[in-house]
Scaffold this motif. Sequence first.
Motif, PDB file in Angstrom:
ATOM      1  N   SER A 112      25.849  67.380  36.305  1.00  0.00           N
ATOM      2  CA  SER A 112      26.117  65.980  36.057  1.00  0.00           C
ATOM      3  C   SER A 112      25.440  65.734  34.710  1.00  0.00           C
ATOM      4  O   SER A 112      25.519  64.567  34.286  1.00  0.00           O
ATOM      5  CB  SER A 112      25.343  65.149  37.048  1.00  0.00           C
ATOM      6  OG  SER A 112      25.564  65.601  38.450  1.00  0.00           O
ATOM      7  N   ASP A 167      27.167  60.445  34.539  1.00  0.00           N
ATOM      8  CA  ASP A 167      27.460  59.574  35.467  1.00  0.00           C
ATOM      9  C   ASP A 167      26.132  59.184  35.972  1.00  0.00           C
ATOM     10  O   ASP A 167      25.347  59.972  36.782  1.00  0.00           O
ATOM     11  CB  ASP A 167      28.477  60.230  36.281  1.00  0.00           C
ATOM     12  CG  ASP A 167      28.832  59.213  37.464  1.00  0.00           C
ATOM     13  OD1 ASP A 167      28.170  58.177  37.483  1.00  0.00           O
ATOM     14  OD2 ASP A 167      29.869  59.489  38.217  1.00  0.00           O
ATOM     15  N   SER A 171      27.002  55.962  32.087  1.00  0.00           N
ATOM     16  CA  SER A 171      26.491  57.318  31.501  1.00  0.00           C
ATOM     17  C   SER A 171      24.851  56.783  31.500  1.00  0.00           C
ATOM     18  O   SER A 171      24.578  55.593  31.521  1.00  0.00           O
ATOM     19  CB  SER A 171      26.830  57.746  30.219  1.00  0.00           C
ATOM     20  OG  SER A 171      26.506  56.677  29.281  1.00  0.00           O
ATOM     21  N   SER A 225      25.467  57.917  38.771  1.00  0.00           N
ATOM     22  CA  SER A 225      25.563  58.043  40.261  1.00  0.00           C
ATOM     23  C   SER A 225      24.765  59.200  40.482  1.00  0.00           C
ATOM     24  O   SER A 225      24.224  59.255  41.710  1.00  0.00           O
ATOM     25  CB  SER A 225      26.762  58.325  40.900  1.00  0.00           C
ATOM     26  OG  SER A 225      27.488  59.685  40.392  1.00  0.00           O
ATOM     27  N   LYS A 232      32.626  54.001  35.342  1.00  0.00           N
ATOM     28  CA  LYS A 232      31.350  54.878  35.246  1.00  0.00           C
ATOM     29  C   LYS A 232      30.343  54.566  34.242  1.00  0.00           C
ATOM     30  O   LYS A 232      30.821  54.440  32.892  1.00  0.00           O
ATOM     31  CB  LYS A 232      32.193  56.137  35.109  1.00  0.00           C
ATOM     32  CG  LYS A 232      30.981  57.286  35.255  1.00  0.00           C
ATOM     33  CD  LYS A 232      31.700  58.692  35.551  1.00  0.00           C
ATOM     34  CE  LYS A 232      32.450  59.423  34.161  1.00  0.00           C
ATOM     35  NZ  LYS A 232      32.817  60.710  34.071  1.00  0.00           N
ATOM     36  N   SER A 292      24.524  49.402  38.520  1.00  0.00           N
ATOM     37  CA  SER A 292      25.418  50.756  38.321  1.00  0.00           C
ATOM     38  C   SER A 292      26.087  51.475  39.450  1.00  0.00           C
ATOM     39  O   SER A 292      27.100  52.162  39.406  1.00  0.00           O
ATOM     40  CB  SER A 292      24.641  51.628  37.550  1.00  0.00           C
ATOM     41  OG  SER A 292      23.415  51.954  38.475  1.00  0.00           O
ATOM     42  N   GLN A 338      33.847  52.279  41.197  1.00  0.00           N
ATOM     43  CA  GLN A 338      34.037  53.746  40.652  1.00  0.00           C
ATOM     44  C   GLN A 338      34.480  53.949  39.289  1.00  0.00           C
ATOM     45  O   GLN A 338      34.261  54.795  38.499  1.00  0.00           O
ATOM     46  CB  GLN A 338      34.339  54.767  41.767  1.00  0.00           C
ATOM     47  CG  GLN A 338      33.492  54.658  42.974  1.00  0.00           C
ATOM     48  CD  GLN A 338      32.262  55.444  42.794  1.00  0.00           C
ATOM     49  OE1 GLN A 338      32.064  56.070  41.879  1.00  0.00           O
ATOM     50  NE2 GLN A 338      31.184  54.707  43.090  1.00  0.00           N
ATOM     51  N   SER A 339      35.550  53.116  39.037  1.00  0.00           N
ATOM     52  CA  SER A 339      36.257  53.331  37.900  1.00  0.00           C
ATOM     53  C   SER A 339      35.422  52.695  36.537  1.00  0.00           C
ATOM     54  O   SER A 339      35.682  53.324  35.467  1.00  0.00           O
ATOM     55  CB  SER A 339      37.467  52.318  37.706  1.00  0.00           C
ATOM     56  OG  SER A 339      37.318  50.868  38.050  1.00  0.00           O
TER      57      SER A 339
END
Length: 481
Positions: free
Chosen positions: A480, A461, A136, A463, A134, A126, A131-132
Amino acid sequence: MTSCLKASQLLTKTSVTESFANIIHGLKVGHLTDRVIQRSKRMILDTLGVGFLGTSTEVFHKVSQYSKIYNSNTSSTVWGQQDFKLPPSYAAFVNGVAIHSMDFDDTWHPATHPSGAILPALTALSEALPQSAKFSGLDLLLAFNVGIEVQGRLMHFSKEASDIPKRFHPPSVVGTLGSAAAASKLLGLSLAECQQALAIAASFSGAPMANAATQTKPLHIGNAARHGTEAAFLAMLGLQGNKRILDLATGFGAFYTNYSPKVLPSLDSHSWLLDEQDVAFKRFPAHLATHWVAEAAASVRQHLVLSDGTLLPADHIGKIVLRVPEVQYVNRPFPDSEHEARHSFQYVACTVLLDGDITVQSFHKDQVSRPQVTELLKKVKLEHPSDNLPNFDTLYCDVSVTLKNGATFTEHCSTFYGHWRNPLNQEDLKKKFRANATRVLPPNKLESLIKTVEKLEDLEDCSALTTLLNGSEEISISSSV
């Protein structure tokens, strides 16, 4: 005409391997149940905690040094290491080793460690993907549960898998295929690619039980995470294996003596094994079977406390009998390393009798080599009642201590606290996580990580999760989720 029709029906019949690929490819977020989400979040939090703790071990440092020879423009976080990243498959490997380096990770029935092979692969992927793409929190939870489900389904195809293993370590086999399934789900592989990923993963699988109680055992989890990731990548590139790998005695059946695979139900009637069977979370870092011993020994110890609150001197003890299943690799009368002590019925019993508790520190070498422990170990005898089978769902332990004056005290444990029949409550699970992660993360990052996992299904996301794993600056959780 009839014979031709039957031949045609056989040709179109769904194979076991195809049915697994259908599940991996076809399961959606909507298939997740509230119970599965809650249970898997507990598994994720616990696995992160023991992974953070494992970064302090010698075996973690050895595999970290080895993995530094690999470089890539694409890199993923090594948990708790702010300035150390690796290519995703090797980040999965190192983090997987950390998780199992103390044998502190969750355990399921039939017997395996389900989370350690899955979570490192998913966090690495992940973070490393463009980055495109993404992901969840629900994407992560779905892929995680696909990996758990595949492991459980495979183990239910063998009576042998229900018992504590004798020949090979299950996470190195079912964990590798589970990791491949989870990675395939997160990467969005096609139906055909999911099928190939399972075939490729099968040729990466396997590890002998002879390496239990050594520094090599944690590699079984690390390799499962790494090789499952690699199997998914290779399948994406078109590498082909046997399309019936799960159907054949010479395929996945090579690992089991009584393998009897069955086609999985369709997506319309799918139910999660994790919905039916929770996992066990350990309160101290040792083989799961020793947790029955620890609880029974703690109860016996109460009889050895004198009226002034002091413990009866150990030299008053004449004999200690442990009635446990016959599990050879956990029968270690005189362990001489931390890894052997984690796989010793005798050591765990004696440590609890002496100290009243058993913790991470109990397996440090200076504790294992204590003269008091050595003397008490000489008095321990194992017995294996015929009804006490080596099965994590049914086993029990009796601990009997006989004093030199003839008095005998016996206590029984059929279900310890932390077993799926008596699960850790949420506060105790978080307490364990804090104790493990505090060695790596400062308090504010630690609490943010707990909140992130607790709200994982609302995370837009992932991240937000992976940023916290490397111990970097805290981010706003509210923005987030």
